[in-house]
Scaffold this motif. Structure first.
Motif, PDB file in Angstrom:
ATOM      1  N   PRO A  87       0.819  -1.215   0.000  1.00 12.58           N
ATOM      2  CA  PRO A  87       0.000   0.000   0.000  1.00 12.58           C
ATOM      3  C   PRO A  87       0.850   1.261   0.000  1.00 12.58           C
ATOM      4  O   PRO A  87       1.954   1.287   0.539  1.00 12.58           O
ATOM      5  CB  PRO A  87      -0.813  -0.122   1.295  1.00 12.58           C
ATOM      6  N   ARG A  88       0.325   2.303  -0.610  1.00  7.51           N
ATOM      7  CA  ARG A  88       0.943   3.627  -0.607  1.00  7.51           C
ATOM      8  C   ARG A  88       0.045   4.602   0.152  1.00  7.51           C
ATOM      9  O   ARG A  88      -1.161   4.398   0.244  1.00  7.51           O
ATOM     10  CB  ARG A  88       1.125   4.144  -2.039  1.00  7.51           C
ATOM     11  N   PHE A  89       0.661   5.656   0.635  1.00  4.61           N
ATOM     12  CA  PHE A  89      -0.088   6.711   1.312  1.00  4.61           C
ATOM     13  C   PHE A  89      -0.494   7.755   0.286  1.00  4.61           C
ATOM     14  O   PHE A  89       0.365   8.328  -0.392  1.00  4.61           O
ATOM     15  CB  PHE A  89       0.784   7.342   2.398  1.00  4.61           C
ATOM     16  N   ALA A  90      -1.787   7.999   0.163  1.00  5.54           N
ATOM     17  CA  ALA A  90      -2.329   9.020  -0.741  1.00  5.54           C
ATOM     18  C   ALA A  90      -1.640   8.991  -2.104  1.00  5.54           C
ATOM     19  O   ALA A  90      -1.094  10.006  -2.556  1.00  5.54           O
ATOM     20  CB  ALA A  90      -2.197  10.413  -0.112  1.00  5.54           C
ATOM     21  N   THR A 125       9.245  -3.929  -0.869  1.00  8.32           N
ATOM     22  CA  THR A 125       9.294  -3.743   0.577  1.00  8.32           C
ATOM     23  C   THR A 125       8.211  -2.741   0.969  1.00  8.32           C
ATOM     24  O   THR A 125       7.689  -2.016   0.114  1.00  8.32           O
ATOM     25  CB  THR A 125      10.668  -3.228   1.021  1.00  8.32           C
ATOM     26  N   PRO A 126       7.833  -2.678   2.241  1.00  7.73           N
ATOM     27  CA  PRO A 126       6.772  -1.743   2.651  1.00  7.73           C
ATOM     28  C   PRO A 126       7.093  -0.305   2.269  1.00  7.73           C
ATOM     29  O   PRO A 126       8.220   0.162   2.404  1.00  7.73           O
ATOM     30  CB  PRO A 126       6.720  -1.932   4.166  1.00  7.73           C
ATOM     31  N   ARG A 127       6.060   0.424   1.812  1.00  9.43           N
ATOM     32  CA  ARG A 127       6.215   1.823   1.391  1.00  9.43           C
ATOM     33  C   ARG A 127       5.474   2.776   2.320  1.00  9.43           C
ATOM     34  O   ARG A 127       5.674   3.989   2.242  1.00  9.43           O
ATOM     35  CB  ARG A 127       5.696   2.026  -0.040  1.00  9.43           C
ATOM     36  N   PHE A 128       4.602   2.250   3.176  1.00  5.46           N
ATOM     37  CA  PHE A 128       3.844   3.078   4.121  1.00  5.46           C
ATOM     38  C   PHE A 128       3.899   2.376   5.470  1.00  5.46           C
ATOM     39  O   PHE A 128       3.445   1.238   5.608  1.00  5.46           O
ATOM     40  CB  PHE A 128       2.400   3.246   3.636  1.00  5.46           C
ATOM     41  N   GLY A 129       4.501   3.025   6.449  1.00  3.96           N
ATOM     42  CA  GLY A 129       4.677   2.392   7.750  1.00  3.96           C
ATOM     43  C   GLY A 129       4.316   3.324   8.897  1.00  3.96           C
ATOM     44  O   GLY A 129       4.436   4.555   8.794  1.00  3.96           O
ATOM     45  N   ILE A 130       3.861   2.726   9.997  1.00  7.12           N
ATOM     46  CA  ILE A 130       3.492   3.472  11.200  1.00  7.12           C
ATOM     47  C   ILE A 130       4.088   2.758  12.401  1.00  7.12           C
ATOM     48  O   ILE A 130       3.945   1.540  12.551  1.00  7.12           O
ATOM     49  CB  ILE A 130       1.964   3.569  11.368  1.00  7.12           C
ATOM     50  N   SER A 131       4.751   3.517  13.255  1.00  7.99           N
ATOM     51  CA  SER A 131       5.346   2.960  14.464  1.00  7.99           C
ATOM     52  C   SER A 131       4.790   3.697  15.674  1.00  7.99           C
ATOM     53  O   SER A 131       4.619   4.921  15.648  1.00  7.99           O
ATOM     54  CB  SER A 131       6.868   3.116  14.418  1.00  7.99           C
ATOM     55  N   PHE A 132       4.509   2.964  16.749  1.00  7.52           N
ATOM     56  CA  PHE A 132       4.058   3.574  18.006  1.00  7.52           C
ATOM     57  C   PHE A 132       4.972   3.128  19.132  1.00  7.52           C
ATOM     58  O   PHE A 132       5.301   1.946  19.246  1.00  7.52           O
ATOM     59  CB  PHE A 132       2.614   3.189  18.342  1.00  7.52           C
ATOM     60  N   LEU A 133       5.392   4.084  19.962  1.00  4.61           N
ATOM     61  CA  LEU A 133       6.239   3.783  21.110  1.00  4.61           C
ATOM     62  C   LEU A 133       5.773   4.572  22.314  1.00  4.61           C
ATOM     63  O   LEU A 133       5.580   5.793  22.231  1.00  4.61           O
ATOM     64  CB  LEU A 133       7.704   4.144  20.804  1.00  4.61           C
ATOM     65  N   ASP A 134       5.595   3.872  23.425  1.00  2.91           N
ATOM     66  CA  ASP A 134       5.365   4.515  24.716  1.00  2.91           C
ATOM     67  C   ASP A 134       6.722   4.621  25.392  1.00  2.91           C
ATOM     68  O   ASP A 134       7.285   3.614  25.834  1.00  2.91           O
ATOM     69  CB  ASP A 134       4.393   3.706  25.566  1.00  2.91           C
ATOM     70  N   ILE A 135       7.273   5.817  25.450  1.00  3.39           N
ATOM     71  CA  ILE A 135       8.637   5.998  25.923  1.00  3.39           C
ATOM     72  C   ILE A 135       8.803   5.602  27.385  1.00  3.39           C
ATOM     73  O   ILE A 135       9.917   5.356  27.860  1.00  3.39           O
ATOM     74  CB  ILE A 135       9.086   7.462  25.707  1.00  3.39           C
ATOM     75  N   ARG A 136       7.701   5.482  28.105  1.00  3.01           N
ATOM     76  CA  ARG A 136       7.799   5.145  29.527  1.00  3.01           C
ATOM     77  C   ARG A 136       8.243   3.708  29.766  1.00  3.01           C
ATOM     78  O   ARG A 136       8.559   3.349  30.907  1.00  3.01           O
ATOM     79  CB  ARG A 136       6.452   5.409  30.210  1.00  3.01           C
ATOM     80  N   VAL A 137       8.297   2.895  28.719  1.00  2.00           N
ATOM     81  CA  VAL A 137       8.826   1.536  28.882  1.00  2.00           C
ATOM     82  C   VAL A 137      10.347   1.549  28.949  1.00  2.00           C
ATOM     83  O   VAL A 137      10.961   0.556  29.342  1.00  2.00           O
ATOM     84  CB  VAL A 137       8.374   0.601  27.737  1.00  2.00           C
ATOM     85  N   ASP A 164       8.543   7.469  -2.833  1.00  2.00           N
ATOM     86  CA  ASP A 164       7.203   6.951  -2.545  1.00  2.00           C
ATOM     87  C   ASP A 164       7.005   6.451  -1.115  1.00  2.00           C
ATOM     88  O   ASP A 164       5.911   6.031  -0.760  1.00  2.00           O
ATOM     89  CB  ASP A 164       6.832   5.840  -3.523  1.00  2.00           C
ATOM     90  N   GLU A 165       8.020   6.498  -0.272  1.00  2.00           N
ATOM     91  CA  GLU A 165       7.856   6.018   1.099  1.00  2.00           C
ATOM     92  C   GLU A 165       7.254   7.102   1.996  1.00  2.00           C
ATOM     93  O   GLU A 165       7.640   8.271   1.923  1.00  2.00           O
ATOM     94  CB  GLU A 165       9.203   5.602   1.694  1.00  2.00           C
ATOM     95  N   VAL A 166       6.333   6.682   2.869  1.00  2.00           N
ATOM     96  CA  VAL A 166       5.782   7.548   3.909  1.00  2.00           C
ATOM     97  C   VAL A 166       5.833   6.777   5.224  1.00  2.00           C
ATOM     98  O   VAL A 166       5.322   5.654   5.297  1.00  2.00           O
ATOM     99  CB  VAL A 166       4.331   7.967   3.606  1.00  2.00           C
ATOM    100  N   PHE A 167       6.463   7.365   6.228  1.00  2.00           N
ATOM    101  CA  PHE A 167       6.522   6.730   7.538  1.00  2.00           C
ATOM    102  C   PHE A 167       6.116   7.717   8.617  1.00  2.00           C
ATOM    103  O   PHE A 167       6.449   8.911   8.542  1.00  2.00           O
ATOM    104  CB  PHE A 167       7.927   6.191   7.826  1.00  2.00           C
ATOM    105  N   LEU A 168       5.387   7.206   9.606  1.00  9.14           N
ATOM    106  CA  LEU A 168       4.983   8.007  10.751  1.00  9.14           C
ATOM    107  C   LEU A 168       5.455   7.323  12.029  1.00  9.14           C
ATOM    108  O   LEU A 168       5.333   6.096  12.154  1.00  9.14           O
ATOM    109  CB  LEU A 168       3.462   8.182  10.812  1.00  9.14           C
ATOM    110  N   TRP A 169       5.980   8.127  12.949  1.00 14.15           N
ATOM    111  CA  TRP A 169       6.379   7.636  14.262  1.00 14.15           C
ATOM    112  C   TRP A 169       5.564   8.389  15.305  1.00 14.15           C
ATOM    113  O   TRP A 169       5.636   9.623  15.400  1.00 14.15           O
ATOM    114  CB  TRP A 169       7.864   7.890  14.505  1.00 14.15           C
ATOM    115  N   VAL A 170       4.773   7.659  16.080  1.00 14.81           N
ATOM    116  CA  VAL A 170       3.940   8.262  17.118  1.00 14.81           C
ATOM    117  C   VAL A 170       4.530   7.868  18.467  1.00 14.81           C
ATOM    118  O   VAL A 170       4.764   6.683  18.719  1.00 14.81           O
ATOM    119  CB  VAL A 170       2.477   7.793  17.005  1.00 14.81           C
TER     120      VAL A 170
END
Length: 475
Positions: free
Chosen positions: A239-242, A374-386, A409-415
């Motif tokens: 999948p691609r983002f937009a 390989t993946p072109r759209f990725g999302i990562s979530f991290l709770d820094i308190r760990v 064409d890659e879009v990545f988000l880090w939350v």
């Protein structure tokens, strides 16, 4: 902890030094333990003649050490650190017609200092380091890691930059090395021996387990089925983002990067209190809000994305330096008009389904499926308190860093759930209009904020950015 570019970190003026690990040429010995599936494929994809092997590949960490720079003590700190982690004394040999082989050095590493004279301005230091890392860091040539210090004589402290090729460091390693190096430095200054622990396991031992599990994968494996379903409906492509919003852009133009706080601490704690009542985790809320924003902004009911996850299966790798990352598919459907309450249930179901792929090497799964992308759209979530000592990391101005990317064409988000709020960082192609990403992130924040009222009322959340808007029409 913000995940950003080195260029966005304001280095204070000072005296710059580069610290480089060195080994004699005869220190290297072939090791029968394999590389992980992704490490082997990554090395095989790199051009050995690339004059800028680190371009777009390195990751790192920058922070300010709360002590003066004692050069002998810092050299010993880095020596002990390399002695502790076998992954920092590991490299590869390319074999003709075969996959790369592992080489390991049992010999003690020496650390040399190169002082960079005539360069004290923080902005110029930043520019110099960014260029040096692109030139010097490679997955094929050791050392795969370099350190730099900037001594601030007036304030009695110093800035530390540690950067490495991604093949020997992951995001968790980036975060934990701050306190590890600080602890080692204090032990050296105090004349104490380094702390012993059973949790500094070798990444090479993990690779043995990972490759054995990868060899067992076949077309009927549950993880393969999960990925097959994920790719279905998209012509078997990632999948691609937009995708329809992208415009032509020069191939050598770096990707824009955006970082912003979505919720302050008061707002975040209100959302978390509501989530506790309905037994949803923050990770579920994040993906649900992203899926709602995706549906409202782009008019598609299905948000498919890849999610990096940590793969440290045992406590013996808890404090290891290495690349312990897998990628799993996340496939969330949000029906037209559905609110955030319904999206939470869809996201929880999707994240649970993705767990079937947690322990299955994504690169091997794609090989089984005959998929070369390989993946072109990725999302990562991290709770820094760990992370251990996360409050101190913030006090040290700790930042995790990523290299400039040039992907078209890659879009990545880090939350990140930080100690003072919820943050998002993203990188996206130069050909994607900035307003598209800006309005998507705004919709994401609005969807998160709507959770409190929507769950309490048990009614759909207000429609955000409904199709028909300028952006929705454009894409």
């Amino acid at each position: 902890m913000e995940y950003t570019h080195l260029s966005e970190f304001a280095i204070r003026p000072g005296r710059l030094s580069i610290w480089t690990p060195e080994l004699p040429a005869d220190a290297w010995q072939l090791d029968d333990r394999p590389l992980t599936s992704v490490h082997a494929g990554y090395c095989a994809s790199v051009d050995p003649a690339d004059p800028q092997p680190g371009r777009g590949r390195w990751i790192g960490t920058v922070f300010e050490m709360d002590a003066p720079l004692d050069r002998a003590a810092w050299r010993e700190t880095l020596r002990r650190w390399h002695a502790r982690h076998e992954g920092l004394r590991t490299t590869v040999r390319l074999e003709s017609g075969g996959e790369p082989r592992r080489l390991v050095a049992a010999t003690a590493v020496d650390i040399t200092e190169q002082q960079v004279d005539g360069l004290t301005d923080g902005a110029r230091i930043n520019e110099f380091l960014s260029g040096a890392l692109e030139l010097r860091l490679s997955p094929l040539v050791w050392p795969h890691l370099l350190a730099a210090t900037v001594e601030h004589a007036g304030s009695g402290d110093f800035t530390v930059l540690v950067a490495a090729d991604h093949s020997v460091m992951d995001a968790y390693s980036q975060a934990i090395l701050i306190l590890e190096l600080r602890t080692l430095y204090r032990e050296v200054l105090a004349g104490e021996p380094a702390r012993e622990s059973a949790t500094f396991g070798s990444a090479a031992d993990f690779a043995v387990i990972e490759r054995a599990a990868a060899a067992e994968l076949h077309a009927d494996s549950p993880a393969v089925a999960t990925w097959r379903e994920f790719l279905a409906g998209g012509d078997g492509t990632m999948p691609r983002f937009a995708p329809h919003a992208h415009r032509p852009a020069p191939a050598d133009q770096p990707q824009p990067s955006v970082s912003r706080r979505l919720l302050d601490l008061v707002e975040l704690e209100q959302v978390e209190a509501v989530l506790d009542q309905v037994r949803h985790r923050m990770s579920v809320a994040v993906f649900a809000a992203l899926a709602v924003a995706h549906q409202r902004r782009f008019g598609t009911d299905r948000m498919r994305t890849a999610m990096p996850i940590a793969t440290r299966p045992d406590l013996r790798w808890l404090e290891s330096m290495g690349w312990f990352v897998n990628v799993v598919p996340v496939d969330i459907t949000v029906a037209p008009g559905a609110g955030i309450a319904a999206a939470l249930e869809s996201a929880r179901t999707a994240l649970r389904r993705s767990r079937t792929a947690n322990d299955a090497s994504w690169s091997r799964v794609l090989e089984v499926l005959g998929v070369e992308e390989t993946p072109r759209f990725g999302i990562s979530f991290l709770d820094i308190r760990v992370l251990p000592g996360y409050e101190l990391v913030a006090a040290l101005r700790g930042r995790t860093l990523r290299a400039e990317s040039y992907s078209a064409d890659e879009v990545f988000l880090w939350v990140v759930r930080a100690d003072d709020g919820l943050y998002v960082s993203t990188r996206y192609p130069a050909g994607l209009p900035a307003e598209v990403m800006d309005e998507f992130l705004t919709a994401f924040g609005e969807a998160l904020s709507s959770i409190t009222a929507a769950v309490h009322a048990d009614v759909p959340a207000p429609v955000i950015g409904a199709p028909g808007s300028v952006v929705a029409q454009a894409v």
